[in-house]
Design a protein around this motif. Structure first.
Motif, PDB file in Angstrom:
ATOM      1  N   GLU A   1      38.915  28.931  34.582  1.00 53.29           N
ATOM      2  CA  GLU A   1      40.298  28.726  34.139  1.00 53.29           C
ATOM      3  C   GLU A   1      40.532  29.410  32.783  1.00 53.29           C
ATOM      4  O   GLU A   1      41.569  30.044  32.565  1.00 53.29           O
TER       5      GLU A   1
ATOM      6  N   GLU B   1      39.294  29.441  24.358  1.00 52.53           N
ATOM      7  CA  GLU B   1      40.135  28.777  25.368  1.00 52.53           C
ATOM      8  C   GLU B   1      39.299  27.750  26.139  1.00 52.53           C
ATOM      9  O   GLU B   1      39.773  26.656  26.450  1.00 52.53           O
TER      10      GLU B   1
ATOM     11  N   PHE C   1      48.555  30.492  37.796  1.00 58.92           N
ATOM     12  CA  PHE C   1      48.014  31.834  38.045  1.00 58.92           C
ATOM     13  C   PHE C   1      48.518  32.466  39.343  1.00 58.92           C
ATOM     14  O   PHE C   1      47.778  33.135  40.048  1.00 58.92           O
TER      15      PHE C   1
ATOM     16  N   ASN D   1      45.918  36.031  31.983  1.00 63.69           N
ATOM     17  CA  ASN D   1      47.344  35.852  32.291  1.00 63.69           C
ATOM     18  C   ASN D   1      48.212  36.087  31.060  1.00 63.69           C
ATOM     19  O   ASN D   1      49.297  36.640  31.142  1.00 63.69           O
ATOM     20  N   ARG D   2      47.703  35.691  29.905  1.00 63.25           N
ATOM     21  CA  ARG D   2      48.507  35.831  28.692  1.00 63.25           C
ATOM     22  C   ARG D   2      48.466  37.250  28.130  1.00 63.25           C
ATOM     23  O   ARG D   2      49.456  37.730  27.605  1.00 63.25           O
TER      24      ARG D   2
ATOM     25  N   ARG E   1      43.203  32.286  32.044  1.00 62.87           N
ATOM     26  CA  ARG E   1      44.315  32.077  31.117  1.00 62.87           C
ATOM     27  C   ARG E   1      44.398  33.216  30.094  1.00 62.87           C
ATOM     28  O   ARG E   1      45.485  33.716  29.812  1.00 62.87           O
TER      29      ARG E   1
END
Ligand code: SF4
Lengths: 152, 98, 544
Positions: free
Chosen positions: C231, C270, C159, C238-239, C235
């Motif tokens: 997290e 996730e 990240f 971020n994606r 994630r």
């Protein structure tokens, strides 16, 4: 025949695995999913790495492209593949710079084919920069909290 | 008219292109034409300056006056700390900026 | 407070070495500015209007006296004798030389500080309640959770190149003093029906161009899954966070575009996957961290009131203190808002003094508030007079906490390269105007916040009165906003109408306060009156 995109092994500047670099042409994720014999694929930032998960068995090489270093989606792609048990070569290609190497390594990349060759000495220093890590990732390093509490 | 500005790479100080080098005083600036790319590229490559660019300015008897307020703040210093500007003794410096 | 062990120290030391190396490569030309920029930004080094600016992280705003002294020394040695405390509970220096930056980081590392991730598209310094560990109303001290998150987010390999910057705030009381719902992720530590502690996650808040209040996506994450849940949130962002448009890249846009339910669904999927990865630190680690935040040993049997014979002191003591969990103690706020002064600025001498006072009167601890003041969290009521006397002598005794003089102002066009207009002179004029008219006390709690551009570092959307600087045909112009709040009753301020020039905005603020005074009901703050009577009477007074 799918368009061939892959780097060639002589463009791989750093490699952390035994054996010869994989020399199959990597194809796009779409092409890969269409054909049953490809063993190398290239992930672009917008691709969903999870689309590959049913086919990990036949993959020998995944290239993750970083068209610009500031686009960090490839880090997630790499970790997702490793988390799913992918053990083949995971190659970072494109705008791969010195100061991203250690994070990429932590996310599971084990080969590097930067567009522009990197200074060997600077790169070595970068790979070895962090004496410790704060969090587990796709590498085998024990995070600081595990050491503090005597865990493996 | 155009003049060139940027920051000194090592110190970060605001600097202006004098035709031979870079000065912290805007009044040392020289007029440059429209095509400044070559000068900027050369000076940046030589690390004499960081991130140079051309700005519009007018000139009168007292010197250069950048067209945009941001460049006037850069040329002098923070209006709220006259003691830290390039003209700490000038009580009217804030007015020049605005 | 938290102290580094050899591991934490090794990490900041490695970072100093890395940045020294990067700076050398830049100075000798091996790195272009384009390549170097993200690297210096991840160490808090900007290029601003006058020089490089260095932003130093103050994790959850907590400092000991040694650290505050070190900050003062840096101001003297490498800067021009002062620093600026920010709305992110950090400190900024405005006149830094690139050549000196590695040495400054080394000086910081020597006192367990750093500038890591104070800029860049990564997880930024984690903010928290400035009264943490002291407030009478808190459930627990939120800072151990913030520290756990700090370590997890430091040098996170996945990240570090997010679509955009990412800010966490952690609180643990129902009263929100950290603008928690205006962060990318706001966490409130709560207790469930079974009596267990856990975390509520609010995701997708923020100010800036498109202000949004974060919805709660999970009201209880068990403490042994806290990092894993964070997290998963990151994630998904971020994606799928937008990277095509910088102005739409914050997580608030993703949550908004996907919808809260779909974003939550993806996070939960996730999360289920991440739980199998074993990334969560053991609860023993949280306990270890908690050990550093144990309460000081407070004396008992202390006097609960003070001598009111000096009216100036009594005014300060009434205004600038906050209820403490221990009898006989308060948290005392040092105002960095002298009338006509620069909000948040402190000279090196003032920093040294605040450090000494923290040591003498507050168990060696002080805090940076997001309102750009400093708190001494644990002061004996009996010591308040002695404390105030020393603050007064140093120009730090303004009795104006939470009043219209206690203005948040970003650096604006006097320092910031992104600014459209200056913020500080507006703050100066407003505080002078109200100090002169003597209205400050009568107006009571009134939070006024000024930003020099749409980025909203001055939290103007969250001001009872907000001011936004804009560029109107090359001239500074100021929009007035009303009705924002960053407390537990979070709301976003609305623009009144056309903007004003520099003097006009000061008059406009005064008119708005007149409307309040003319309309207020018993016990109402400005914000309450605005909420009750709406925008119209204010518009009428301003433009009618
Ligand atoms: S709000 Fe704008 S002007 Fe103010 S500090 Fe932030 S970026 Fe700069």
């Amino acid at each position: 025949m799918a368009e061939e995109l892959g780097t060639s092994p002589d463009e791989v500047q750093f490699r952390f695995r035994d054996g010869e670099p994989v020399d199959h042409a990597a194809v796009t994720v779409d092409s890969f999913l269409d054909q049953s014999n490809a063993t190398a694929v290239r992930i672009e930032p917008g691709d969903d790495a999870r689309a590959l998960l049913p086919h990990l068995e036949r993959l020998a090489l995944v290239e993750v492209n970083f068209p610009v270093f500031g686009d960090g989606r490839g880090y997630s792609a790499a970790r997702i593949l490793r988390e799913a048990g992918y053990v083949g070569e995971l190659r970072a290609v494109g705008d791969v710079l010195i100061d991203q190497l250690s994070s990429m390594r932590r996310c599971g990349f084990d080969s590097f084919a930067p567009d522009k060759r990197l200074d060997e000495e600077d790169a070595r220093a970068a790979f070895e920069r962090w004496p410790e890590v704060y969090q587990p990732a796709a590498d085998a390093r024990r995070p600081i909290w595990a050491k503090r509490h005597g865990q493996d | 008219m155009n003049i060139l500005t940027g920051n000194d790479l090592k110190s970060g100080a605001v600097v202006w292109w004098t035709g031979e080098g870079w000065s912290i005083h805007v009044n040392d600036a020289i007029e440059v034409g429209d095509d400044t790319d070559a000068t900027c590229a050369r000076e940046e490559a030589a690390r004499n300056v960081n991130l140079p660019y051309a700005i519009e300015a007018t000139r009168d008897a007292s010197g250069w006056r950048p067209a945009h307020i941001k460049e006037r703040v850069r040329a002098i210093g923070p209006t709220v700390r006259p003691d830290l500007t390039l003209k700490p003794a000038d009580p009217d410096i804030g007015n020049w900026v605005i | 407070m938290y102290l580094y062990d050899q591991y934490d120290q090794a990490m900041v030391d490695a970072r100093v070495a890395e940045f020294r190396d990067q700076t050398e490569r830049r100075l000798k030309g091996a790195l272009s500015e384009e390549q170097f920029r993200p690297l210096r930004l991840m160490n808090g080094l900007y290029l601003q209007l006058h020089a490089y600016m260095l932003r130093v992280a103050v994790p959850y705003g907590t400092l000991n006296s040694r650290q505050m002294h070190a900050l003062a020394d840096i101001a003297d040695k490498y800067d021009r004798g002062y620093g600026h405390f920010t709305t992110r509970q950090n400190i900024q220096y405005n006149w830094i030389r690139l050549e000196d930056a590695p040495d400054i980081l080394a000086d910081l590392a020597a006192v367990e500080m750093h500038a890591i991730q104070t800029s860049g598209n990564c997880i930024r310094n984690i903010s928290s309640d400035h009264f943490a560990g002291a407030a009478a109303d808190e459930l627990v001290d939120p800072r151990p959770y913030a520290e756990l998150l700090r370590q997890w987010s430091s040098f996170h390999p996945e990240f570090s190149y997010l679509p955009r910057k990412f800010k966490f705030a952690v609180i643990a009381s129902d009263t929100d003093r950290a603008a928690m719902k205006l962060h990318d992720i706001g966490i409130q530590i709560v207790r469930n029906h079974a009596g267990e502690l856990g975390a509520s996650f609010y995701v997708g808040g923020g100010m800036g161009r498109t202000p949004m209040i974060a919805p709660c996506i999970r009201d209880f994450v068990p403490l042994d899954q806290l990092i894993t849940y964070a997290e998963a949130c990151l994630r998904v962002y971020n994606r799928y966070g937008r990277r095509d448009n910088k102005f739409k890249a914050r997580i608030k846009i993703l949550v908004h575009e996907l919808g809260q339910d779909e974003y939550t669904r993806q996070v939960e999927a996730e999360f289920a996957h991440m739980l199998e990865q074993g990334i969560e630190p053991p609860l023993a680690e949280l306990e270890r961290i908690k050990g550093y935040f144990e309460q000081p040993v407070f004396e008992s049997g202390l006097a609960a009131d003070f001598d009111r014979s000096d009216p100036d002191f009594a005014l300060w003591a009434d205004r600038n203190t906050h209820a403490h969990k221990a009898a006989g103690y308060v948290s005392a706020v040092i105002s960095l808002k002298p009338v006509g002064g620069i909000p948040g600025d402190a000279s090196a001498a003032q920093m040294h003094l605040m450090a000494d006072l923290a040591r003498e009167y507050s168990f060696d601890e002080c805090r940076v508030m997001h309102t750009q003041n400093i708190v001494l969290p644990h002061v004996r009521i009996a010591d308040l007079h002695a404390l105030w006397t020393q603050l007064e002598a140093a120009g730090l005794g303004s009795p104006n906490l939470d009043t219209i003089e206690d203005i948040i102002a970003c650096p604006g066009l006097d320092y910031c390269s992104l600014a459209n207009a200056r913020s500080i002179p507006i703050a100066q004029k407003i505080s002078q105007r109200f100090a002169q008219s003597g209205r400050t006390a009568e107006l009571g709690e009134l939070k006024l916040k000024i930003s020099g551009c749409i980025n909203a570092c001055g939290h103007h959307h969250a001001g009872h009165i907000g001011i936004l600087g804009v560029d109107r045909k090359g001239k500074e112009n100021y929009q007035l906003l009303l009705g924002g709040s960053e407390a537990q009753d979070t709301s976003l301020a609305k623009i009144t109408g056309p903007g004003f020039d520099e003097d006009g905005i000061v008059n406009a603020v005064e008119k708005a306060t007149d409307v309040y005074l003319a309309n207020r009901a018993e016990g109402e703050r400005f914000l309450d009156t605005y909420r009750r009577i709406g925008m119209e009477p204010f518009k009428e007074a301003l433009y009618g």
